[in-house]
Design a protein around this motif. Structure first.
Motif, PDB file in Angstrom:
ATOM      1  N   TYR A 138      22.621 -20.343   1.662  1.00  0.00           N
ATOM      2  CA  TYR A 138      22.838 -21.262   2.650  1.00  0.00           C
ATOM      3  C   TYR A 138      24.165 -21.254   3.134  1.00  0.00           C
ATOM      4  CZ  TYR A 138      18.033 -22.900   2.373  1.00  0.00           C
ATOM      5  OH  TYR A 138      16.602 -22.998   2.375  1.00  0.00           O
ATOM      6  N   GLY A 139      24.817 -19.903   2.919  1.00  0.00           N
ATOM      7  CA  GLY A 139      26.138 -19.791   3.302  1.00  0.00           C
ATOM      8  C   GLY A 139      27.282 -20.512   2.672  1.00  0.00           C
ATOM      9  N   LYS A 140      28.524 -20.807   3.383  1.00  0.00           N
ATOM     10  CA  LYS A 140      29.720 -21.274   2.977  1.00  0.00           C
ATOM     11  C   LYS A 140      29.525 -22.879   2.972  1.00  0.00           C
ATOM     12  CE  LYS A 140      32.302 -18.446   5.416  1.00  0.00           C
ATOM     13  NZ  LYS A 140      33.590 -18.114   5.953  1.00  0.00           N
ATOM     14  N   PHE A 141      29.866 -23.578   1.896  1.00  0.00           N
ATOM     15  CA  PHE A 141      30.036 -24.991   1.686  1.00  0.00           C
ATOM     16  C   PHE A 141      31.668 -25.293   1.484  1.00  0.00           C
ATOM     17  CE2 PHE A 141      25.862 -24.792   1.385  1.00  0.00           C
ATOM     18  CZ  PHE A 141      25.265 -25.916   1.636  1.00  0.00           C
ATOM     19  N   ASP A 142      31.917 -26.494   2.044  1.00  0.00           N
ATOM     20  CA  ASP A 142      33.433 -26.792   1.961  1.00  0.00           C
ATOM     21  C   ASP A 142      33.845 -27.472   0.555  1.00  0.00           C
ATOM     22  OD1 ASP A 142      33.244 -26.193   4.495  1.00  0.00           O
ATOM     23  OD2 ASP A 142      32.666 -28.212   5.387  1.00  0.00           O
ATOM     24  N   MET A 143      33.168 -28.278   0.166  1.00  0.00           N
ATOM     25  CA  MET A 143      33.708 -29.032  -1.200  1.00  0.00           C
ATOM     26  C   MET A 143      32.434 -28.818  -2.438  1.00  0.00           C
ATOM     27  SD  MET A 143      35.097 -32.567   0.110  1.00  0.00           S
ATOM     28  CE  MET A 143      34.083 -32.758   1.710  1.00  0.00           C
ATOM     29  N   VAL A 144      32.976 -28.731  -3.495  1.00  0.00           N
ATOM     30  CA  VAL A 144      31.898 -28.605  -4.677  1.00  0.00           C
ATOM     31  C   VAL A 144      32.719 -29.700  -5.794  1.00  0.00           C
ATOM     32  CG1 VAL A 144      33.272 -26.561  -5.656  1.00  0.00           C
ATOM     33  CG2 VAL A 144      30.749 -27.220  -6.096  1.00  0.00           C
ATOM     34  N   THR A 145      31.803 -30.255  -6.656  1.00  0.00           N
ATOM     35  CA  THR A 145      31.976 -30.929  -7.582  1.00  0.00           C
ATOM     36  C   THR A 145      31.339 -30.175  -8.747  1.00  0.00           C
ATOM     37  OG1 THR A 145      32.109 -33.014  -6.516  1.00  0.00           O
ATOM     38  CG2 THR A 145      32.180 -33.142  -8.862  1.00  0.00           C
ATOM     39  N   LEU A 146      32.171 -29.526  -9.431  1.00  0.00           N
ATOM     40  CA  LEU A 146      31.675 -28.569 -10.469  1.00  0.00           C
ATOM     41  C   LEU A 146      31.140 -29.468 -11.788  1.00  0.00           C
ATOM     42  CD1 LEU A 146      34.157 -25.687 -10.247  1.00  0.00           C
ATOM     43  CD2 LEU A 146      31.609 -25.795  -9.448  1.00  0.00           C
ATOM     44  N   PRO A 147      30.258 -28.948 -12.608  1.00  0.00           N
ATOM     45  CA  PRO A 147      29.817 -29.830 -13.531  1.00  0.00           C
ATOM     46  C   PRO A 147      30.851 -29.613 -14.748  1.00  0.00           C
ATOM     47  CG  PRO A 147      29.000 -27.440 -13.795  1.00  0.00           C
ATOM     48  CD  PRO A 147      29.678 -27.651 -12.715  1.00  0.00           C
ATOM     49  N   THR A 148      30.604 -31.129 -15.640  1.00  0.00           N
ATOM     50  CA  THR A 148      31.447 -30.966 -16.833  1.00  0.00           C
ATOM     51  C   THR A 148      30.705 -30.508 -17.953  1.00  0.00           C
ATOM     52  OG1 THR A 148      30.357 -33.248 -17.317  1.00  0.00           O
ATOM     53  CG2 THR A 148      32.385 -33.181 -15.974  1.00  0.00           C
ATOM     54  N   THR A 149      31.312 -29.908 -18.613  1.00  0.00           N
ATOM     55  CA  THR A 149      30.899 -29.170 -19.980  1.00  0.00           C
ATOM     56  C   THR A 149      30.988 -30.033 -21.299  1.00  0.00           C
ATOM     57  OG1 THR A 149      31.333 -27.139 -18.724  1.00  0.00           O
ATOM     58  CG2 THR A 149      30.506 -27.010 -21.329  1.00  0.00           C
ATOM     59  N   GLY A 150      29.875 -30.243 -21.707  1.00  0.00           N
ATOM     60  CA  GLY A 150      30.123 -31.111 -23.014  1.00  0.00           C
ATOM     61  C   GLY A 150      28.988 -30.666 -24.172  1.00  0.00           C
ATOM     62  N   ASN A 151      28.858 -31.474 -25.148  1.00  0.00           N
ATOM     63  CA  ASN A 151      27.693 -31.224 -25.911  1.00  0.00           C
ATOM     64  C   ASN A 151      27.073 -32.457 -26.619  1.00  0.00           C
ATOM     65  OD1 ASN A 151      29.973 -31.204 -27.710  1.00  0.00           O
ATOM     66  ND2 ASN A 151      28.939 -30.472 -29.229  1.00  0.00           N
ATOM     67  N   LYS A 152      26.072 -32.441 -27.096  1.00  0.00           N
ATOM     68  CA  LYS A 152      25.490 -33.879 -27.997  1.00  0.00           C
ATOM     69  C   LYS A 152      26.184 -33.754 -29.267  1.00  0.00           C
ATOM     70  CE  LYS A 152      21.432 -36.103 -29.447  1.00  0.00           C
ATOM     71  NZ  LYS A 152      19.998 -35.866 -29.725  1.00  0.00           N
ATOM     72  N   GLU A 153      26.800 -34.927 -29.541  1.00  0.00           N
ATOM     73  CA  GLU A 153      27.503 -35.077 -30.830  1.00  0.00           C
ATOM     74  C   GLU A 153      26.374 -35.191 -31.816  1.00  0.00           C
ATOM     75  OE1 GLU A 153      31.135 -37.600 -32.359  1.00  0.00           O
ATOM     76  OE2 GLU A 153      29.563 -38.853 -31.579  1.00  0.00           O
ATOM     77  N   VAL A 154      26.170 -34.433 -32.881  1.00  0.00           N
ATOM     78  CA  VAL A 154      25.181 -34.494 -33.760  1.00  0.00           C
ATOM     79  C   VAL A 154      25.810 -34.583 -35.124  1.00  0.00           C
ATOM     80  CG1 VAL A 154      23.203 -33.135 -35.085  1.00  0.00           C
ATOM     81  CG2 VAL A 154      23.946 -32.810 -32.834  1.00  0.00           C
ATOM     82  N   LYS A 155      25.749 -35.868 -35.730  1.00  0.00           N
ATOM     83  CA  LYS A 155      26.197 -36.162 -37.086  1.00  0.00           C
ATOM     84  C   LYS A 155      25.170 -36.497 -38.122  1.00  0.00           C
ATOM     85  CE  LYS A 155      30.737 -37.258 -35.398  1.00  0.00           C
ATOM     86  NZ  LYS A 155      31.821 -38.262 -35.594  1.00  0.00           N
ATOM     87  N   TYR A 156      25.413 -36.426 -39.430  1.00  0.00           N
ATOM     88  CA  TYR A 156      24.533 -36.647 -40.353  1.00  0.00           C
ATOM     89  C   TYR A 156      25.400 -37.146 -41.589  1.00  0.00           C
ATOM     90  CZ  TYR A 156      20.977 -36.425 -44.166  1.00  0.00           C
ATOM     91  OH  TYR A 156      20.432 -36.618 -45.055  1.00  0.00           O
TER      92      TYR A 156
END
Length: 142
Positions: free
Chosen positions: A24-42
């Motif tokens: 779909y060609g060129k786009f002008d703006m992008v909001t890129l994803p944040t990267t994280g993880n689920k906190e797993v505690k025990y």
């Protein structure tokens, strides 16, 4: 040879979108994803100290937008609407550009599935540029 620059501005990137194999060609703006993880505690019995466990990364969604260039974008919006929610493969590629607009470095490719289309706003009192976009999940970053 790319020019030597002290850093980049937000305009120094080429963003392209592919949905279900169609570019779909060129786009002008992008909001890129944040990267994280689920906190797993025990916490073990006997009032033991918490134990942190590693977990797999999770990514936010991507939103790409561009100005509405009639009539082609209007028809593109119309053709994409029925595809929303069908879990079609999609990708967003972000390529860094130098101050002269030349490509440098490796592109970042974000893949996932197409979620839907964001229609342009309509306001008879506004002189803002009409923008439209697509939302894509992100499951892999490369």
């Amino acid at each position: 040879m790319p020019s030597t620059i002290p850093g980049s501005t937000e305009q120094m990137f080429l963003v392209t979108v592919t949905i279900n194999g169609t570019s779909y060609g060129k786009f002008d703006m992008v909001t890129l994803p944040t990267t994280g993880n689920k906190e797993v505690k025990y916490r073990p019995g006997g009032m033991g100290n918490l134990i942190d466990f590693p977990s797999l990364p999770q990514y936010g969604n991507i939103k790409v937008t561009k100005y509405l260039a009639p009539p082609q974008d209007w028809e593109t919006i119309r053709s994409l609407q029925p595809l929303a929610g069908r879990a079609l493969p999609a990708s967003v590629t972000v390529v860094p550009l130098d101050a002269d607009g030349n490509v440098y470095g490796n592109p970042r490719v974000f893949t996932g599935t197409f979620l839907g289309v964001e229609e342009p706003k309509v306001d008879s009192q506004s002189d803002a540029v009409a923008m439209w976009g697509v939302d894509i999940t992100c499951t892999v970053q490369a």
